[in-house]
Write an enzyme that holds these catalytic residues in place. Sequence first.
Site, PDB file in Angstrom:
ATOM      1  N   LYS A 120       0.764  -1.208   0.067  1.00  0.00           N
ATOM      2  CA  LYS A 120      -0.076   0.048  -0.054  1.00  0.00           C
ATOM      3  C   LYS A 120       0.903   1.218   0.117  1.00  0.00           C
ATOM      4  O   LYS A 120       0.625   2.243  -0.717  1.00  0.00           O
ATOM      5  CB  LYS A 120      -0.882  -0.041   1.130  1.00  0.00           C
ATOM      6  CG  LYS A 120      -1.914   1.163   1.361  1.00  0.00           C
ATOM      7  CD  LYS A 120      -2.715   1.176   2.296  1.00  0.00           C
ATOM      8  CE  LYS A 120      -2.191   1.669   3.587  1.00  0.00           C
ATOM      9  NZ  LYS A 120      -2.932   1.974   4.863  1.00  0.00           N
ATOM     10  N   ASP A 138      -6.689   1.249   0.856  1.00  0.00           N
ATOM     11  CA  ASP A 138      -6.629   1.214   2.513  1.00  0.00           C
ATOM     12  C   ASP A 138      -8.117   0.896   2.842  1.00  0.00           C
ATOM     13  O   ASP A 138      -9.057   0.118   1.922  1.00  0.00           O
ATOM     14  CB  ASP A 138      -6.348   2.810   2.914  1.00  0.00           C
ATOM     15  CG  ASP A 138      -7.324   3.781   2.345  1.00  0.00           C
ATOM     16  OD1 ASP A 138      -8.328   3.463   1.566  1.00  0.00           O
ATOM     17  OD2 ASP A 138      -7.321   4.958   2.961  1.00  0.00           O
TER      18      ASP A 138
END
Length: 211
Positions: A120, A138
Amino acid sequence: MKPAQIEAFFATLQAANPHPVTELEYTSVFELLAAVLLSAQATDVGVNKATRKLFPVAHTPQQVLDLGLEGLESYIKTIGLYRSKARHLMQTCQILVAQHGGQVPRTREALEALPGVGRKTANVVLNVAFGQPTMAVDTHIFRVGNRTGLAPGKTPLAVEQQLLKRVPPAYAVDSHHWLILLGRYVCQARKPLCHQCAVSAYCDFKPKTTG
């Protein structure tokens, strides 16, 4: 969500916010990397509060190393998990100085080799700093992808792969910002604010909330 709905969904988000940006504050690629690393399980507001004090005194990998671990911790102790994040950031700075001339690398493989930098975080840096059409999934994007029917998936990676397939190329670079902002402020976890949502007409979620 069908292709025509997806096109309208992103066209509407683009019209409302043509040039979306991350809410993390930074002035260089290294500051962005550090801020994203510190933001895991923390709010952007909390990270910005800490980095406003940290970055004026340490805004390069070498300057962070010069602070020492305890010195770094003193600047970021208001952020959750600050001890492990400080350790990871110090280790990352050591690698940046030793292997990359103090510069942040531009490849996913090199970014993910840095301590504390997962997929991420690498996606955020590749997208925000280097303009690559990556998807940093997320909790907000995971929720929006599933709830709206835009990109259903049981894991963040599955949602990321669906988004890469389904988001039209014209919107690819900015789409992760739009989706984060939508999830953070409108399509919220406890109760989506459908009555305030500009794209609710294109979304598969039912029943819509009315207030």
